[in-house]
Design a protein around this motif. Structure first.
Motif: not given
Length: 342
Positions: A214-238
């Motif tokens: 994990l790039d902890e500094l990048r994660i902190i910046k991403a959370l600080k840059g987030a302006k709000g909370i959206s709905g539900v995201w679905e994800t998978d890999s296939f």
């Protein structure tokens, strides 16, 4: 680097296939009558599944190790989430029509002075490995072992001709396994043992360990840059049925997909090699949060392996990770993407 098979080794393999075809043990055995053949060279057990009882495909699949055994068991139980072509690890003999042969196989058959007539009479050999195109070029070790497996499958089939269901009677989880002891001069003496499969390693832990640190500094910046909370995201890999040529053998790429649950909009997707899929999923999720400047209220994943790969990042992002075998928005988007790439 593994050695190429000699002419003699190939000829012995085709002779074993001819004897197997003549024995036609599929007349009384089904693909559920599983048994093992231990490779005298590698000590690995290949689990054999005879097919032909349905009258459509004829041959023998030898699934390698406990992971291979789990694949065939899940397939028989209807629990396999994806096409076996993408996930199985096996050596396969299939009796096919002339036009189904790879050009290299037809050339080899002619060079060996062999000939076959009629439908479902031409032997084809394929190596199946997860994420890779079925491959007709086998190593010397694989040719020798497949020859032994065909011989032992024929012996087991003939021994259990009048009682094939006895192969299902192992106490507990045991399966009949053919074991070899050296008999001198390169020959072996074979015997039957009832053995439990070796323990299966935790694939979820393997998937998680394949994710990048994990790039902890990048994660902190991403959370600080987030302006709000959206709905539900679905994800998978296939896996995507679109082979990519890289090197001598094509592979099937894996697609990482993130979809908004309420709108069905595809938010992010990308292709990667199978062993890079966990890292790709992490990168796509973090990049998407950076681009949209929002985090989802919940992140739903469609497979345990995807959930394990994303769990460390989800925890660092304080996301609620939910496992759901049914992802309606992602399923619809996946079908559209597969049609596009096909």
């Amino acid at each position: 680097m593994s050695a190429a098979p000699t002419t003699r080794q190939w000829k012995e393999l085709y002779e074993a296939a001819d004897q197997y075809r003549q024995a036609a043990i599929w007349r009384w055995m089904s693909n559920g009558h599983l048994f093992g053949v231990r490779d005298p060279a590698s000590e690995e057990i290949g689990y054999c599944s005879v097919f032909g009882n349905g009258g459509e495909m004829f041959g023998l699949a030898v699934y390698m190790g406990t992971e291979g055994l789990r694949t065939i068991a899940d397939m028989l139980a209807g629990k396999l989430d994806e096409d076996p072509m993408f996930s199985q690890h096996c050596l396969l003999l299939s009796l096919d029509d002339r036009e189904e042969l790879d050009p290299s196989e037809y050339k080899r058959i002619k060079q060996l002075g062999l000939g076959y007539r009629g439908k479902k009479s031409w032997p084809t050999f394929r190596l199946h490995e997860p994420g890779m195109m079925p491959w007709p070029e086998l190593t010397a070790e694989q040719v020798v072992y497949m020859t032994q497996a065909l011989d032992q499958a024929r012996i087991v089939g003939e021994a259990y001709r009048d009682r094939p269901d006895a192969l299902l009677d192992g106490e507990g989880e045991r399966l009949l396994v053919r074991e070899a002891s050296p008999a001198g001069g390169g020959a072996y003496e074979w015997r039957s043992e009832w053995l439990e499969p070796a323990p299966l390693e935790e694939t979820e832990a393997q998937a998680a360990s394949s994710a990048p640190p994990l790039d902890e500094l990048r994660i902190i910046k991403a959370l600080k840059g987030a302006k709000g909370i959206s709905g539900v995201w679905e994800t998978d890999s296939f896996y995507v049925p679109m082979p990519i040529q890289e090197g001598s053998r094509p592979f099937f790429p894996k697609m990482a997909l993130i979809v908004d649950q309420s709108s069905g909009q595809i938010l992010k997707f990308g292709l990667s090699k199978g062993d890079e899929a966990a890292a790709a999923m992490n990168e796509h999720l973090l990049t998407l949060i950076e681009e949209l400047k929002t985090v989802p209220r919940e992140l739903w994943v469609g497979s345990e392996s995807a959930g394990a790969a994303l769990l460390p990042l989800a925890e660092a992002l304080k996301l609620e990770l939910m496992f759901s075998p049914e992802l309606p928005a992602l399923s619809e988007a996946r079908e559209a993407m597969e049609r596009r790439f096909s």
